[in-house]
Write a protein that holds these residues in place. Structure first.
Motif, PDB file in Angstrom:
ATOM      1  N   THR A 256       0.815  -1.149   0.007  1.00  0.00           N
ATOM      2  CA  THR A 256       0.123   0.140  -0.006  1.00  0.00           C
ATOM      3  C   THR A 256       0.916   1.303  -0.064  1.00  0.00           C
ATOM      4  O   THR A 256       0.682   2.122  -0.804  1.00  0.00           O
ATOM      5  CB  THR A 256      -0.817  -0.015   1.305  1.00  0.00           C
ATOM      6  N   ARG A 328      -5.820   6.260  -0.992  1.00  0.00           N
ATOM      7  CA  ARG A 328      -7.008   5.921  -0.939  1.00  0.00           C
ATOM      8  C   ARG A 328      -7.754   5.212  -2.271  1.00  0.00           C
ATOM      9  O   ARG A 328      -9.024   4.831  -2.330  1.00  0.00           O
ATOM     10  CB  ARG A 328      -7.761   7.446  -0.875  1.00  0.00           C
ATOM     11  N   ASN A 333      -9.332  -1.161  -0.285  1.00  0.00           N
ATOM     12  CA  ASN A 333     -10.161  -0.598   0.511  1.00  0.00           C
ATOM     13  C   ASN A 333     -11.616  -0.741   0.298  1.00  0.00           C
ATOM     14  O   ASN A 333     -12.047  -1.315  -0.681  1.00  0.00           O
ATOM     15  CB  ASN A 333      -9.894   1.057   0.064  1.00  0.00           C
ATOM     16  N   SER A 336     -14.781   3.695   1.933  1.00  0.00           N
ATOM     17  CA  SER A 336     -13.918   4.976   2.013  1.00  0.00           C
ATOM     18  C   SER A 336     -12.750   4.593   3.146  1.00  0.00           C
ATOM     19  O   SER A 336     -12.349   5.370   3.596  1.00  0.00           O
ATOM     20  CB  SER A 336     -14.692   6.123   2.282  1.00  0.00           C
ATOM     21  N   ARG A 337     -12.937   3.613   3.891  1.00  0.00           N
ATOM     22  CA  ARG A 337     -11.956   3.175   4.936  1.00  0.00           C
ATOM     23  C   ARG A 337     -10.307   2.545   4.252  1.00  0.00           C
ATOM     24  O   ARG A 337     -10.535   1.704   3.439  1.00  0.00           O
ATOM     25  CB  ARG A 337     -12.523   2.216   6.035  1.00  0.00           C
ATOM     26  N   LEU A 338      -9.302   3.050   4.882  1.00  0.00           N
ATOM     27  CA  LEU A 338      -8.035   2.641   4.279  1.00  0.00           C
ATOM     28  C   LEU A 338      -7.825   1.374   5.032  1.00  0.00           C
ATOM     29  O   LEU A 338      -7.750   1.109   6.245  1.00  0.00           O
ATOM     30  CB  LEU A 338      -7.005   3.446   4.920  1.00  0.00           C
ATOM     31  N   ARG A 339      -7.354   0.393   3.975  1.00  0.00           N
ATOM     32  CA  ARG A 339      -6.982  -0.995   4.687  1.00  0.00           C
ATOM     33  C   ARG A 339      -5.440  -1.255   4.558  1.00  0.00           C
ATOM     34  O   ARG A 339      -4.895  -0.928   3.580  1.00  0.00           O
ATOM     35  CB  ARG A 339      -7.763  -2.183   3.837  1.00  0.00           C
ATOM     36  N   ASP A 353      -8.018  -2.271   9.202  1.00  0.00           N
ATOM     37  CA  ASP A 353      -8.926  -1.433   8.689  1.00  0.00           C
ATOM     38  C   ASP A 353      -9.235  -0.006   9.490  1.00  0.00           C
ATOM     39  O   ASP A 353      -9.785   0.865   8.990  1.00  0.00           O
ATOM     40  CB  ASP A 353     -10.343  -2.261   8.679  1.00  0.00           C
TER      41      ASP A 353
ATOM     42  N   ASN B 102     -13.960   1.956  -5.791  1.00  0.00           N
ATOM     43  CA  ASN B 102     -13.075   0.832  -5.356  1.00  0.00           C
ATOM     44  C   ASN B 102     -13.880  -0.369  -5.673  1.00  0.00           C
ATOM     45  O   ASN B 102     -14.807  -0.432  -6.380  1.00  0.00           O
ATOM     46  CB  ASN B 102     -12.795   0.830  -3.647  1.00  0.00           C
TER      47      ASN B 102
END
Lengths: 371, 371
Positions: A256, A328, A333, A336-339, A353, B102
């Motif tokens: 990432t 992003r 992801n 809208s959450r960054l993983r 998460d 996404n």
């Protein structure tokens, strides 16, 4: 790791995916020997796709392994991550159609990860899917991209954004091809080898801490062992989760941050493995901030990455917003959450998460940049 | 066919493909009603892709069925078979990436077969596969292209040469949309309806021989019955053979000749269904030459195709070589043998691999051309 040598006779692993299962053969001298490629051809029509760097080195040897009564074509593409585009894949489709190749044809991907990803994607979409065989000639492709069926191309707005899951009929790893690999690319491949130790196998990681010098010196026995263990870990994870619904995401440790670096610098400026090297160092340090790794663990991670000849610092001038904007777009992801893939311990990766955005931003702000 | 009306409450069919199974809902008024689309969304991000012809008619109604708390985007592409290209699919990918969509996004294909094929292919390859829902607005798409997961684009050297098998989450057939369909396109859709009778269901074919006038007059009950029976036959065949290894090829009755006609005339000059109409008449006549159909059977086939408003003759000036050169590129071919779908009897199609090239050439020479 056992000390038994796998370098004398090829070793065989199996990626267990039901009707899409396939073997990985690893060893020296596979490329010119008909017994490895021939059983995996779907029909009489075969197209070997390679690039301008690999063609003069190995195309002849690959072609020599194909019987004279086959209809064999060759296509030589330009080299480099910057060429991993829909435009180049279209050239493969054009060549297949101009040759009148049908659904029973077989593509052979002879080259590094870029060739493998593009040829795999071309195979996935030609006439809605034809056979292909991976013949990876770089360490990176041998331990990572040729195994697992991820194929695709880059887009100006993100890496590997267009692609498909499409499994090869076989992967043929001829370790002899590493003799011509530039040192910088060997290091880039070691990034993924180290990754397997970090995410899944602390024993392998400990073995690597002593083996890195012999790997960089192209010791055949060490290389075969490292490739075999790497492919075995990857094959296990892929078999458990072919389309990355869960555990397969662990293979993205360091990716990432790494993809953000590659995209920001322009594809090809940093090698993928270099970006993953720095990305793994970042993941380890962020894991330490969350209290999971000790500073001694982080130091071990940094030392093995450096020993492999890989960068630790992020690119000079790359801002927090540069990182976050690219991160992003990451395929992992959800909404809208960054993983992120992080480390609970060395040899034990996890998916995270809910990193608080402000602590991630503060970490990115503090992380060292290249001079 | 039973006389029971399915037009009052939507009818539901299921395409049985294990974990990729999905429903087909058929009936009036589906488009504006949230209960049909909402359950099939993978996440909050939704992109409706349609074309310049359909957008003013149905885009608003489709959008109204989506809740305000979703992130909804729209993309309007040009119309026509000539636009079914990698270039237009790339516009969908560009729009998805620019919107930051996404892997959990959902594409909605609102339009005819061209939109459905392109949006399905875009979904198949965006981030290696995202969800999509088919909302077909032409009869052709409702009975054929929206069901079964064939997606893709044309290439200057052949139709549907680049694509993927990728199943939708659902197919929503709102029969109200046929009210705005040009008469020529309704006829083109009837070609595929007739095809289902010819390949699989002599009873349905007999029903169609009397029902064609009411179908052309847009009688709602007849249309729903014809669509339901067509989709049921297609769903059965697709469930038995998702990736066209065997029986699914029967769905290509009339398509080998038809694709050659479309490609030779330039995509869009003849509608797909028009080419399939003439192609089915050709397949019937060639089947009679092989002794399988009587001349009375051929006459029934010709009459129903003509009654549907479809051409019987091949294009003026299209030579035997024009046909054979295009037919050699057909995806059904195995190595260099031509594979045709022909009729053993009305309602009983078969795959034929060994038509003697000289008898096929003689047949193509003799077959009538348009004045």
């Amino acid at each position: 790791m056992s000390a038994s040598s796998a370098s004398e006779s090829p070793c065989r692993l199996q990626v267990a995916l039901g009707s899409r299962s396939y073997p990985i053969h690893i060893g020296p001298g596979l490329l010119g020997d008909p017994q490895w490629l021939t059983p995996h051809l779907a029909g009489r029509q075969v197209m070997i796709v390679t690039n301008e760097t690999v063609a003069p080195l190995y195309l002849e040897r690959c072609r020599a392994a194909l019987s004279e009564d086959l209809e064999v074509r060759e296509l030589v593409l330009p080299d480099g991550e910057a060429t991993k585009s829909l435009e180049q894949v279209s050239r493969i489709w054009d060549a297949l159609l101009e040759a009148g190749f049908n659904r029973r044809c077989t593509l052979v991907a002879l080259g590094g990860g870029v060739i493998g990803d593009m040829v795999g994607f071309a195979a996935a979409c030609y006439q809605r899917g034809v056979a292909f065989v991976q013949v990876p000639t770089t360490l990176l492709a041998q331990v990572d991209s040729s195994v697992g069926g991820k194929t695709g191309v880059n887009h100006p707005l993100g890496k590997n954004m267009i692609g498909a899951f499409w499994q090869p009929r076989a992967v043929l790893v001829d370790t002899d091809t590493l003799a011509t690999l530039p040192e910088r690319e060997l290091s880039a491949g070691l990034a993924e080898v180290i990754k397997y130790g970090l995410i899944r196998d602390a024993g392998f990681l400990a073995w690597l801490e002593t083996a890195i010098p012999s790997l960089r010196a192209l010791d055949a026995t060490s290389l075969t062992q490292a490739i075999e263990r790497s492919c075995a870990i990857k094959a296990d994870i892929v078999a458990a989760d072919e389309t990355e619904q869960g555990v397969r995401a662990l293979l993205n440790l360091g990716h990432t941050f790494g993809h953000a670096i590659e995209a920001h610098q322009g594809y090809g400026a940093w090698l993928h493995g270099e970006a993953v090297g720095a990305g793994m160092a970042m993941a380890a340090e962020f894991s330490a901030r969350l209290g999971w790794l000790s500073m001694a663990d982080v130091e071990r991670v940094r030392e093995i990455i450096a020993a492999a000849g890989l960068p630790l610092a992020a690119p000079a001038g790359m801002t927090v917003d540069d990182f976050l904007a690219r991160m992003r777009l990451d395929k992992k992801n959800v909404d809208s959450r960054l993983r992120l893939v992080l480390l609970h311990a060395l040899g034990d990766a996890c998916i995270h998460d809910d990193a608080p955005p402000e602590s991630l931003a503060a970490f990115l702000e503090d992380y060292p940049r290249q001079a």
